[in-house]
Enzyme design. Sequence first.
Site, short mmCIF file in Angstrom:
data_model
loop_
_atom_site.label_atom_id
_atom_site.label_comp_id
_atom_site.label_asym_id
_atom_site.label_seq_id
_atom_site.Cartn_x
_atom_site.Cartn_y
_atom_site.Cartn_z
N HIS A 108 0.84 -1.21 0.00
CA HIS A 108 0.00 0.00 0.00
C HIS A 108 0.86 1.24 0.00
O HIS A 108 1.94 1.27 0.59
CB HIS A 108 -0.96 0.01 1.19
CG HIS A 108 -0.28 -0.21 2.52
ND1 HIS A 108 0.08 -1.46 2.95
CD2 HIS A 108 0.10 0.66 3.48
CE1 HIS A 108 0.66 -1.35 4.13
NE2 HIS A 108 0.70 -0.08 4.48
N HIS A 110 0.73 5.19 1.16
CA HIS A 110 0.02 6.19 1.96
C HIS A 110 0.02 7.51 1.20
O HIS A 110 1.08 7.95 0.73
CB HIS A 110 0.73 6.43 3.29
CG HIS A 110 0.75 5.26 4.22
ND1 HIS A 110 -0.10 5.14 5.28
CD2 HIS A 110 1.54 4.16 4.24
CE1 HIS A 110 0.16 4.02 5.93
NE2 HIS A 110 1.16 3.40 5.32
P1 AMP Z 1 1.66 0.40 7.36
O1 AMP Z 1 2.00 0.70 8.79
O2 AMP Z 1 2.45 1.18 6.36
O3 AMP Z 1 1.65 -1.10 7.09
O4 AMP Z 1 0.19 0.94 7.18
C1 AMP Z 1 -0.96 0.19 7.41
C2 AMP Z 1 -2.08 1.19 7.54
O5 AMP Z 1 -3.31 0.51 7.40
C3 AMP Z 1 -2.10 1.90 8.90
O6 AMP Z 1 -1.95 3.31 8.67
C4 AMP Z 1 -3.47 1.54 9.45
O7 AMP Z 1 -4.05 2.65 10.09
C5 AMP Z 1 -4.25 1.16 8.21
N1 AMP Z 1 -5.34 0.21 8.41
C6 AMP Z 1 -5.31 -0.95 9.11
N2 AMP Z 1 -6.49 -1.57 9.03
C7 AMP Z 1 -7.28 -0.80 8.24
C8 AMP Z 1 -8.62 -0.91 7.76
N3 AMP Z 1 -9.40 -1.95 8.08
N4 AMP Z 1 -9.10 0.07 6.97
C9 AMP Z 1 -8.34 1.12 6.63
N5 AMP Z 1 -7.06 1.28 7.05
C10 AMP Z 1 -6.55 0.34 7.84
#
Ligand code: AMP
Length: 149
Positions: A108, A110
């Site tokens: 993903h 951001h």
């Molecule tokens: P990372 O730390 O780069 O792996 O980012 C993962 C992101 O996914 C974090 O910023 C979380 O807040 C976000 N996240 C986790 N679960 C969900 C969800 N169900 N819907 C939307 N965002 C999510």
Amino acid sequence: MASHPHPLRNAECIFCKIVAGEIPCHKVYEDDKTLAFMDIFPLSPGHTLVIPKDHHPDLFALPDDLGSPLMTTSRRVALAIAKAFGPDGVNLFQANGAAAGQTVFHFHLHILPRRKGDGVISTDHGQRPGDHAALAKEAEAVRAVLAEM
Ligand code: AMP
Ligand code: ZN
């Protein structure tokens, strides 16, 4: 989204469940290969995630032909966020591996709107110059691996 089942899916992955429509998201945009939705633990108002619909754990596993669709979607969404919220700036960032802060192991990007002085993430590295002998060695090490790929 459930009407677009994707072949590459990981049964335990929360983002695959979002792609399949099994858990909800605040969707911003989707096309055949990518999906954008709001981060539910936002670091700033408008914080959005862009993912491939197929499950690829991280950048290392990402097929080359998804780079362009992901960046195209990220740019479109960043432009829309800029217009909708008028931030002072926007960061794109992307984590690979727990040590880099990755918590969801489905690739993903951001998209993070920024305000002057918000301190959300710091890109200020103190302006310390690198050691050029070390930089030359590092460049050579990477070139050597690239030459074998
Ligand atoms: P990372 O730390 O780069 O792996 O980012 C993962 C992101 O996914 C974090 O910023 C979380 O807040 C976000 N996240 C986790 N679960 C969900 C969800 N169900 N819907 C939307 N965002 C999510
Ligand atoms: Zn997944």
